[in-house]
Each structure stands twice: as C-alpha cells, then as structure tokens.
Scaffold this motif. Sequence first.
Motif, mmCIF file in Angstrom:
data_model
loop_
_atom_site.group_PDB
_atom_site.id
_atom_site.type_symbol
_atom_site.label_atom_id
_atom_site.label_comp_id
_atom_site.label_asym_id
_atom_site.label_seq_id
_atom_site.Cartn_x
_atom_site.Cartn_y
_atom_site.Cartn_z
ATOM 1 N N ALA A 108 6.760 3.240 3.191
ATOM 2 C CA ALA A 108 5.774 4.235 2.765
ATOM 3 C C ALA A 108 5.280 3.985 1.347
ATOM 4 C CB ALA A 108 6.370 5.636 2.865
ATOM 5 N N TRP A 109 6.108 3.335 0.516
ATOM 6 C CA TRP A 109 5.732 3.054 -0.868
ATOM 7 C C TRP A 109 4.786 1.855 -0.981
ATOM 8 C CZ3 TRP A 109 7.427 6.301 -4.709
ATOM 9 C CH2 TRP A 109 8.451 7.199 -4.364
ATOM 10 N N ARG A 110 4.698 1.058 0.069
ATOM 11 C CA ARG A 110 3.944 -0.201 -0.019
ATOM 12 C C ARG A 110 2.827 -0.345 1.002
ATOM 13 N NH1 ARG A 110 9.074 -0.615 -1.424
ATOM 14 N NH2 ARG A 110 9.665 -1.922 -3.193
ATOM 15 N N ILE A 111 2.770 0.546 1.987
ATOM 16 C CA ILE A 111 1.813 0.386 3.071
ATOM 17 C C ILE A 111 0.369 0.436 2.579
ATOM 18 C CG2 ILE A 111 1.654 2.840 3.670
ATOM 19 C CD1 ILE A 111 1.836 -0.157 6.092
ATOM 20 N N GLY A 112 0.145 1.076 1.436
ATOM 21 C CA GLY A 112 -1.206 1.100 0.874
ATOM 22 C C GLY A 112 -1.724 -0.288 0.570
ATOM 23 N N GLY A 113 -0.823 -1.213 0.210
ATOM 24 C CA GLY A 113 -1.233 -2.591 -0.052
ATOM 25 C C GLY A 113 -1.798 -3.255 1.177
ATOM 26 N N PHE A 114 -1.207 -2.977 2.335
ATOM 27 C CA PHE A 114 -1.734 -3.529 3.587
ATOM 28 C C PHE A 114 -3.113 -2.956 3.882
ATOM 29 C CE2 PHE A 114 -2.374 -2.997 8.179
ATOM 30 C CZ PHE A 114 -2.346 -4.321 8.586
ATOM 31 N N GLN A 115 -3.289 -1.661 3.666
ATOM 32 C CA GLN A 115 -4.573 -1.049 3.991
ATOM 33 C C GLN A 115 -5.673 -1.478 3.020
ATOM 34 O OE1 GLN A 115 -3.001 3.202 4.694
ATOM 35 N NE2 GLN A 115 -4.187 2.725 6.539
ATOM 36 N N MET A 116 -5.304 -1.807 1.792
ATOM 37 C CA MET A 116 -6.287 -2.361 0.867
ATOM 38 C C MET A 116 -6.700 -3.756 1.307
ATOM 39 S SD MET A 116 -4.894 -1.121 -2.862
ATOM 40 C CE MET A 116 -6.214 -1.989 -3.704
ATOM 41 N N GLN A 117 -5.749 -4.538 1.833
ATOM 42 C CA GLN A 117 -6.048 -5.895 2.280
ATOM 43 C C GLN A 117 -6.847 -5.898 3.582
ATOM 44 O OE1 GLN A 117 -2.593 -8.372 2.121
ATOM 45 N NE2 GLN A 117 -3.587 -10.120 3.129
ATOM 46 N N TYR A 118 -6.574 -4.886 4.451
ATOM 47 C CA TYR A 118 -7.260 -4.791 5.743
ATOM 48 C C TYR A 118 -7.818 -3.374 5.891
ATOM 49 C CZ TYR A 118 -4.769 -9.123 6.633
ATOM 50 O OH TYR A 118 -4.281 -10.400 6.533
ATOM 51 N N PRO A 119 -8.883 -3.057 5.201
ATOM 52 C CA PRO A 119 -9.409 -1.685 5.222
ATOM 53 C C PRO A 119 -9.921 -1.240 6.579
ATOM 54 C CG PRO A 119 -10.910 -3.179 4.077
ATOM 55 C CD PRO A 119 -9.660 -3.949 4.320
ATOM 56 N N ASP A 120 -10.144 -2.186 7.504
ATOM 57 C CA ASP A 120 -10.631 -1.814 8.828
ATOM 58 C C ASP A 120 -9.495 -1.404 9.772
ATOM 59 O OD1 ASP A 120 -9.774 -4.546 8.674
ATOM 60 O OD2 ASP A 120 -10.612 -4.883 10.678
ATOM 61 N N ILE A 121 -8.242 -1.536 9.311
ATOM 62 C CA ILE A 121 -7.095 -1.177 10.159
ATOM 63 C C ILE A 121 -6.388 0.034 9.554
ATOM 64 C CG2 ILE A 121 -4.909 -1.930 11.171
ATOM 65 C CD1 ILE A 121 -5.879 -4.810 10.929
ATOM 66 N N ALA A 122 -6.466 1.157 10.235
ATOM 67 C CA ALA A 122 -5.711 2.336 9.810
ATOM 68 C C ALA A 122 -4.288 2.219 10.346
ATOM 69 C CB ALA A 122 -6.371 3.602 10.329
ATOM 70 N N VAL A 123 -3.330 2.776 9.618
ATOM 71 C CA VAL A 123 -1.930 2.681 10.008
ATOM 72 C C VAL A 123 -1.365 4.064 10.291
ATOM 73 C CG1 VAL A 123 0.391 1.979 9.297
ATOM 74 C CG2 VAL A 123 -1.577 0.554 8.702
ATOM 75 N N ARG A 124 -0.681 4.189 11.406
ATOM 76 C CA ARG A 124 0.030 5.415 11.774
ATOM 77 C C ARG A 124 1.512 5.078 11.870
ATOM 78 N NH1 ARG A 124 1.043 7.124 17.423
ATOM 79 N NH2 ARG A 124 2.004 9.182 17.369
ATOM 80 N N LEU A 125 2.348 5.763 11.089
ATOM 81 C CA LEU A 125 3.790 5.545 11.134
ATOM 82 C C LEU A 125 4.421 6.539 12.105
ATOM 83 C CD1 LEU A 125 4.912 4.895 7.440
ATOM 84 C CD2 LEU A 125 4.478 3.237 9.265
ATOM 85 N N LEU A 126 5.164 6.008 13.048
ATOM 86 C CA LEU A 126 5.914 6.818 14.002
ATOM 87 C C LEU A 126 7.383 6.702 13.595
ATOM 88 C CD1 LEU A 126 5.587 8.464 16.647
ATOM 89 C CD2 LEU A 126 5.999 6.330 17.890
ATOM 90 N N VAL A 127 7.882 7.700 12.882
ATOM 91 C CA VAL A 127 9.218 7.614 12.291
ATOM 92 C C VAL A 127 10.240 8.232 13.237
ATOM 93 C CG1 VAL A 127 10.646 8.206 10.297
ATOM 94 C CG2 VAL A 127 8.213 7.717 9.986
ATOM 95 N N GLN A 128 11.117 7.371 13.748
ATOM 96 C CA GLN A 128 12.144 7.813 14.686
ATOM 97 C C GLN A 128 13.264 6.772 14.684
ATOM 98 O OE1 GLN A 128 9.935 7.962 18.360
ATOM 99 N NE2 GLN A 128 9.786 5.747 18.542
ATOM 100 N N ASP A 129 14.501 7.238 14.821
ATOM 101 C CA ASP A 129 15.631 6.320 14.797
ATOM 102 C C ASP A 129 15.985 5.786 16.178
ATOM 103 O OD1 ASP A 129 16.030 6.288 12.043
ATOM 104 O OD2 ASP A 129 17.213 8.119 12.083
ATOM 105 N N GLY A 130 15.417 6.365 17.227
ATOM 106 C CA GLY A 130 15.639 5.835 18.568
ATOM 107 C C GLY A 130 14.779 4.602 18.805
#
Length: 300
Positions: A108-130
């Motif tokens: 979560a602290w770094r995902i913004g770097g990916f979105q800056m590099q690929y602004p056409d790809i939105a990211v959705r985090l599905l947080v689950q331990d299963g």
Amino acid sequence: MRKIPPLAAVRVFEAAARHENFTAAARELGMTQAAVSHQIRLIEDHLGQQLFRRERQRVILTDAARRAAAGIGKGLDTIEAAFADMRSDDESTLTISTTHTFANAWLAWRIGGFQMQYPDIAVRLLVQDGLANFSGDGADMAVRLGYGPWPDLATHRLMEYDFTPMCSPGFLAARGGHIRPEDLLRLPRISPHAQSWACWLQEAGLAQAGDASPQGLLMDSQANESHAAMAGQGVAMLTPFFWHQDMSDRRLVQLFPQVSSLGMAYWIVYPEHRRRNRKVRRFCEWLLAEIGVKSVKEPL
C-alpha cells in the motif's frame, strides 16, 4: 472435425458431476431437472455408456465419468478464462489478492509508483489471508505466503519469509536497555504460540521454550502484531523486510542478530492462461524490480 458431444450438454454434465445432483445442477444453470436429464442422456447416447448410476433418490458418477469430469471442468475453466482474458484486455482495472501483512506493511505504501508508471491501469487490492479463488473472487493475480509452487499456477518467488524478535524502544528501555534470548521466556510475547516463535527459540538454543510459552496477545496478522509491539505491548516475531523504515525511525528495535525461517516465501501467483495478459505482466515486472529480484526462473 472434433468428435465431442454438444458443448451445451458438456456444460450440463460438468455441473451435474460437480454436484452429483441433477436438481442442484438445474438450479445452477437455470434449467429444469428434466432438461438436465435430457442433456445427460445425449452424452450417454453419444458415448454409448452410462455416466451416472441411479441409486434410490440420488445419482452417483461412474468411475470413468468421475475421471473425465475433472478434465472437463479444467477445460471449461480454460474456455471461460480465454473469453475473460479477451474482455480483460480492454478493461483498465487490475485486481490483486494479497495478505493483510503484505498489503499494509509494504504494498500500500508503494503501489502509487506502479500507477504513476502505468496510469491507464487502475489497481484494486483484495486483502484477504485465505487463498485466492481466481474463478470466483475476480482476482487477476495474487501475492501469497507459502512453500510453493502450486499446480496450474504461474509462480515467481519474491522474498523469503524470515523473522526475528522486535519490540519498541520504550519496552526495551523499561527493561534496562538489554534483553537476552532466555528473557523472552518470561516477557510478554505477542502471538506466543505461533510457529515462528517455536522455530526461533529452538535455533537460539531454547529447545524447551514451547513448554513454557506464556499467555499473550493473539493477533491474526504480522501487520497487527507489529502495531502492538510499537505500542509497547510485548515482543513480536517480525520480518525485517517489512519493518526497515520503522526500525530506522526508532519505532521498532531488532533485539538479536539471529533471523530464522520456516522455509516459506512470498510469491506472485496467477493462472497459467493469464501469463500473456498485459496488466498482469506489467505488475509482475514492476513488483519484481521494486523488491529487487534479480533473476526469475520462470519467464514472464
């Protein structure tokens, strides 16, 4: 020309085989039970053999049909995924399933770097331990902790899951600024019955530590354990990779040089058929580079 029964009938057979119940299959497919029975008879006529044995009020797969059902299910999954990939190529959202610790302590602290590099790809985090259900929960890929690799999944090893005792500077200062390994047997420990504690203490020469484990706070993730340790609630067994910044900022202190491991690692995983999917490839390349993985055995 392919010599297979009508695909509509194959789809009905897969559902009926999975449930071993014509009524349940009919409900899933939005059909009548009579229609399901008709489609099954079409395949039986095509093959010249029985697929189900009728016993009292239930149907039971024959041995041959049971063996075939597993492969047919995978085949339908592949067909479904192929069409899903055609749709997803035009979609702009990448859904990543991952654990609470990896998401909260690192990604979560770094995902913004990916979105800056690929602004056409939105990211959705599905947080689950299963474990991720790629056909059911909409995840395109996952970051998971385990021994790996896993059947039918492409895998890329990210980092070893290692651990060592940590606490807050205040907790350490309140104990004279020095804690010995044997002191851990009587000090408050966070999630003291976790397997990582037993492993570390045994490697530290405290083989009987498990017999003397004190009661302590029980947490469901390392992310929560770290926060309890920062709050001075006790000593937590933490992975240094995730908490470098907190150690630099003096929110956490690593008590000993010894770092242990259970042999597990964090992995990128995704279905083999998504290997060529653009958004999956771009995220894998970014994540491997961000973590500093210099070589990958399996090509992207």
